[in-house]
Design a protein around this motif. Structure first.
Motif, PDB file in Angstrom:
ATOM      1  N   ALA A   5       0.784  -1.164   0.000  1.00 30.32           N
ATOM      2  CA  ALA A   5       0.130   0.043  -0.193  1.00 30.32           C
ATOM      3  C   ALA A   5       0.850   1.244  -0.061  1.00 30.32           C
ATOM      4  N   PHE A   6       2.217   1.382  -0.795  1.00 27.90           N
ATOM      5  CA  PHE A   6       2.806   2.177  -0.836  1.00 27.90           C
ATOM      6  C   PHE A   6       3.487   2.729   0.246  1.00 27.90           C
ATOM      7  N   THR A   7       3.685   1.912   1.471  1.00 24.17           N
ATOM      8  CA  THR A   7       4.565   2.154   2.523  1.00 24.17           C
ATOM      9  C   THR A   7       5.550   0.891   2.559  1.00 24.17           C
ATOM     10  N   ARG A  12      -7.414   5.594   4.636  1.00 26.72           N
ATOM     11  CA  ARG A  12      -7.549   4.677   3.723  1.00 26.72           C
ATOM     12  C   ARG A  12      -6.423   3.548   3.621  1.00 26.72           C
ATOM     13  N   ASN A  13      -6.924   2.496   3.609  1.00 31.01           N
ATOM     14  CA  ASN A  13      -5.632   1.186   3.388  1.00 31.01           C
ATOM     15  C   ASN A  13      -4.881   1.137   4.743  1.00 31.01           C
ATOM     16  N   GLU A  17      -8.009  -2.976  -4.761  1.00 31.78           N
ATOM     17  CA  GLU A  17      -6.730  -3.224  -5.437  1.00 31.78           C
ATOM     18  C   GLU A  17      -5.666  -3.675  -4.461  1.00 31.78           C
ATOM     19  N   PHE A  18      -5.721  -2.821  -3.482  1.00 27.62           N
ATOM     20  CA  PHE A  18      -4.667  -2.906  -2.619  1.00 27.62           C
ATOM     21  C   PHE A  18      -4.746  -3.850  -1.727  1.00 27.62           C
ATOM     22  N   ALA A  19      -5.739  -4.559  -1.282  1.00 30.03           N
ATOM     23  CA  ALA A  19      -6.005  -5.815  -0.561  1.00 30.03           C
ATOM     24  C   ALA A  19      -5.285  -6.810  -1.651  1.00 30.03           C
TER      25      ALA A  19
END
Lengths: 357, 369, 134
Positions: free
Chosen positions: B68-70, B292-293, B360-362
């Motif tokens: 998730a971009f982390t 979010r996420n 999509e991130f899940a």
């Protein structure tokens, strides 16, 4: 000649940079020939420490005072002294005054106190006096004469004959919009003391008068009012530079009446709406005042704060440290001869204030 | 990454493309319009490890598509030579909606933000932007792409074009359409579990989370774009604040780089937004992140000091302290106070947080495991 | 059709016969009484406004809102960011009960809520209706 001595004074020590950065105050003309006479003081007011029971106090008001004290302690160079503008307590009780005094004891520096009605009407200021000293007094500091008045007295009949208990008397005066309250006044005795006190003072000495209620008449319904404001103003008239600083109103107000500049200070507890927001009454908010924005109740500290005051030109220049809001500066404009809000006053820089309603 | 490229392509369809449920249109600066090629170029730049002193660190090291971009589960980010900074990598997802960038908002835009990590000694540690420009001007693929996207080649390619391309890519990394969005905005009653629905009620009610993590009538960014001292980080340096604040302002007046100062010194980092504005009001203040996420991006807070979402709920429930009885920070933001939530209510809140994961991130997160 | 005619005729007849029974004809005494009824709600609302009984920490509504100032009932319903939606005044009153005064929220039709809304609206009488305004 444009100078910026006050700012330069801030820049002296290494740690002074903190203040220079955080408190960008520039002044146009300095009255004091001797630069060492420039000084500053901090002003904290209206913390309304409220006792719940036992060791419990209303957290919201506690946090306001704690934060103001902590921030005041960050000032470099240290202010010469700190004023506390009254209403330390909510209902004047011993636990409230003790708890408030304890929080204030964290301040580094001498604290002078002003009496507020919430401190007074339970025991007529007796315990307050044990903690903080006389109800009214004066002192001199670096060429400025400071006077502290107890402006929240009222008619003897109301104070001594109207209420069955001291607690009820306190509760009746504590409600801002309570029709059973009574107008504030300085009173004959204190005005006579003031007359005598001022007799000894050179008329060119800058004068700063501290009161809790405004020594001007704004809105009687909420006691934004002092009944004998005019005779008090009369005593201040002979002086060249007069500043009146008051608490009580929990909002920014400023005004110029003749030679007297009026400024209110913020509360650390909660903000009040401007009286114009009460649809059913006439009020007289000074035309000079640019109102603050309405508070957001989520941010409990919003529209509360404390003041940093610069005395470099014999007039008070107030910087309001406002939480959740940008700081505001109200300084005396030597050209227009009145206090003005340095950021909000020019139309180009003014943030459109929200309506209080 | 493929899924995201698809997402980017979907965005390009322009008129036919609708924002994911629960999100407003992505703000696009007038001087940096989106195009398919620019986004593709930005994607490539974002993942290029050559833009670091060791050749091992790309933007995507700390902002990993699969996480998730982390860089979950890292507490703070790791740059060149395993050097660590002071802050937990914020997600790129929906950063396009943020009014300021970085935890302390020291950068006004995605374009500007992209300049700094390349140079920070604990991130990509380049001495200046020269090595990047050398690569993009000479690498044939990059040269062709820059020519095609910006009509520029050789010396005419500057960091302006590089950061514009990266920002364009980042503006495609948006995520809505979570179970919460389908429930709240799509009126699909079955999208949330009963615990998640209860959690939502606490979120907008007794937990008063919504005051900063904003939900509105038609959209939910879960941030107010403001800065708050919530009692994380600053509490540990409380007694040092007068000294730290003074020393920092002094250093700043002498020209110290704020970006470097806050990422290389743990104590200075805790001054938060104050380091940017010099205002007392901003002491220990950090930007409200999106939620979010959030279930995919543990640990939490600007310093990654809270391991789980339940820890986060406990911190807020205690009124900004780790455990009842701890000293509350003097500069704590108003609004942070004990909430008197039950353990069940906090569990429900955590369940609600899990309803904020975009499909999509899940999927990418599941695949990565 | 025929039924309706019969009904109207019957209604007309009863109108002619029963002189004082028009449902929409109010006497001054009615108006006065109803105003008094309303004022009991206003009075109770004012009492609650200045009473710590809605909360648990002794704080009262009037501390921040003297004469119900800055409550602007005439602007509701409107978007309230504290609630994340377009909300009614009673929901915002409950926010205040829950937060600054640390009490338990009231149901929308709780007589105490009605009294509070009556008091707030009365203090704002004569002010133009401006739903949604901030």
């Amino acid at each position: 000649m444009t100078t910026n001595l006050s700012r330069r004074a801030f820049l002296k020590g290494a740690t002074a940079l903190a203040a220079a950065q955080a408190l960008p105050i520039s002044l146009v003309e300095l009255a004091f020939a001797d630069e060492s006479q420039n000084f500053t003081f901090a002003y904290i007011s209206d913390s309304h420490i409220q006792h719940i029971r036992g060791a419990k106090f209303v957290r919201n008001w506690d946090r306001g005072l704690i934060r103001a004290v902590a921030e005041t302690n960050l000032l470099h160079p240290k202010p010469d002294f700190i004023m506390f503008g009254g209403d330390l307590a909510q209902l004047g009780s011993k636990p409230e005054l003790d708890h408030g005094a304890e929080m204030l004891s964290a301040l580094s520096g001498k604290v002078h106190h002003v009496m507020g009605e919430h401190d007074y009407y339970l025991d007529l200021g007796e315990y307050w006096s044990q903690l903080f000293g006389p109800h009214y007094y004066s002192f001199d500091h670096k060429g400025v004469h400071f006077v502290v008045l107890n402006s929240i007295l009222t008619f003897d009949d109301w104070t001594f004959n109207r209420w069955p208990t001291a607690e009820q008397r306190m509760a009746e005066m504590a409600g801002l919009d309570n029709p059973n309250g009574s107008p504030f006044m300085v009173g004959d005795k204190q005005r006579e003391w003031l007359r005598q006190d001022l007799e000894k003072v050179d008329k060119n000495t800058p004068l700063v008068v501290f009161s809790h209620s405004p020594l001007q008449k704004i809105y009687k319904g909420w006691n934004f009012w002092t009944e004998d404001a005019e005779p008090v103003q009369e005593l201040l008239k002979p002086f060249a530079k007069v500043n009146v600083l008051y608490g009580h109103v929990h909002q920014i107000q400023y005004n110029q009446i003749g030679n007297i500049s009026f400024h209110s200070v913020m509360a650390t507890a909660w903000p009040w709406p401007y009286p114009a927001s009460y649809a059913q009454a006439e009020q007289y908010l000074p035309k000079l005042t640019v109102p603050m924005n309405r508070a957001d109740p989520f941010f409990e500290r919003d529209a509360t704060g404390w003041q940093f005051i610069n005395m470099a030109n014999g007039n008070v220049d107030l910087r309001y440290t406002l939480y959740e809001n940008r700081s505001r500066e109200v300084a005396y404009n030597d050209k227009t001869k009145q206090p003005e809000d340095s950021a909000y006053q020019p139309d180009s820089a003014r943030i459109p204030p929200q309506t209080h309603y | 990454m493929k899924a995201l490229a698809l997402l980017g392509l979907a965005l390009l369809a322009g008129a036919v493309y609708a924002e994911p449920l629960g999100l407003p249109p992505v703000p696009i600066p007038a001087d940096n319009p989106q195009s398919a090629e620019k986004i593709k170029l930005g994607d490539k730049l974002f993942h290029d490890k050559r833009f670091s002193s060791t050749g091992a660190v790309a933007c995507s090291n700390c902002h990993d598509d699969a996480k998730a971009f982390t860089d979950s589960p890292r507490r703070v980010s790791e740059g060149v030579n395993k050097l660590t900074g002071t802050r937990n990598a914020p997600t790129v997802i929906n950063a396009a909606y943020m009014k300021t960038q970085f935890w302390d908002g020291r950068s006004p835009s995605l374009e500007d933000q992209a300049l700094y990590p390349f140079l920070n000694p604990v991130e990509m540690a380049l001495p200046d932007h020269g090595p990047i420009l050398k690569i993009v001007r000479n690498d044939p693929d990059y040269a062709a792409a820059f020519q095609s996207v910006f009509g520029k080649s050789g010396e005419a390619i500057t960091m302006k074009e590089v950061t514009q391309a990266i920002a364009s890519f980042e503006r495609t990394v948006v995520a809505g359409n979570s179970p919460f969005d389908r429930w709240y905005y799509g009126h699909d009653e079955r999208a949330l579990t009963p615990a998640q629905v209860r959690g939502f009620q606490v979120f907008v009610g007794q937990g008063r989370c919504v005051s900063c993590h904003v939900i509105e009538q038609t959209q939910a960014l879960f941030t107010d774009n403001r800065f708050h001292n919530i009692g994380v980080g600053i509490t540990a340096v409380q007694a040092d604040v007068p000294k730290l604040a003074g020393a920092f302002l002094e250093a700043k007046a002498k020209g110290v780089d704020v970006d470097v100062a806050v990422l290389t010194d743990k104590k200075t980092s805790e001054l938060g937004r104050f380091a940017v504005t010099d205002q007392f009001d901003d002491l220990g203040g950090f930007k409200t992140p999106t939620l979010r996420n959030i279930a995919l991006t543990a640990p939490y807070m600007h310093d990654g000091s809270l391991k789980t979402l339940k820890d986060v709920m406990t911190h807020y429930n205690n009124g900004g302290i780790a455990k009842a009885g701890d000293r509350v920070n003097d500069f704590l933001s108003g609004g942070i106070r004990p909430l008197n939530l039950t353990s069940q209510q906090m569990d429900d809140l955590v369940a609600f947080m899990q309803a904020l994961t975009s499909p999509e991130f899940a999927q990418t997160a599941a695949k990565a495991k | 059709m025929r039924n309706r005619q019969v009904f109207s005729a019957a209604a007309l007849l009863s109108l002619v016969l029963a002189v004082p029974a028009q449902a929409d004809e109010f006497a001054d005494t009615d108006l006065k009484r109803w105003e008094q009824e309303f004022q009991t709600a206003v009075k109770e609302g004012r009492r609650l406004w200045t009473s710590p009984e809605l909360g648990s920490n002794g704080v009262v509504c009037a501390q921040c809102h003297p004469n119900a100032a800055n409550t602007h009932p005439e602007t509701y319903p409107k978007f309230q960011k504290q609630l994340g939606k377009v909300a009614n005044l009673w929901e915002m009153v409950n926010w205040c009960i829950r937060n600054p005064v640390e009490g338990q929220p009231l149901t929308a039709d709780d007589p105490r809520m009605t009294a509070i809304l009556a008091y707030v609206a009365y203090e704002r009488r004569g002010v133009k209706l401006e739903p949604g305004k901030h």
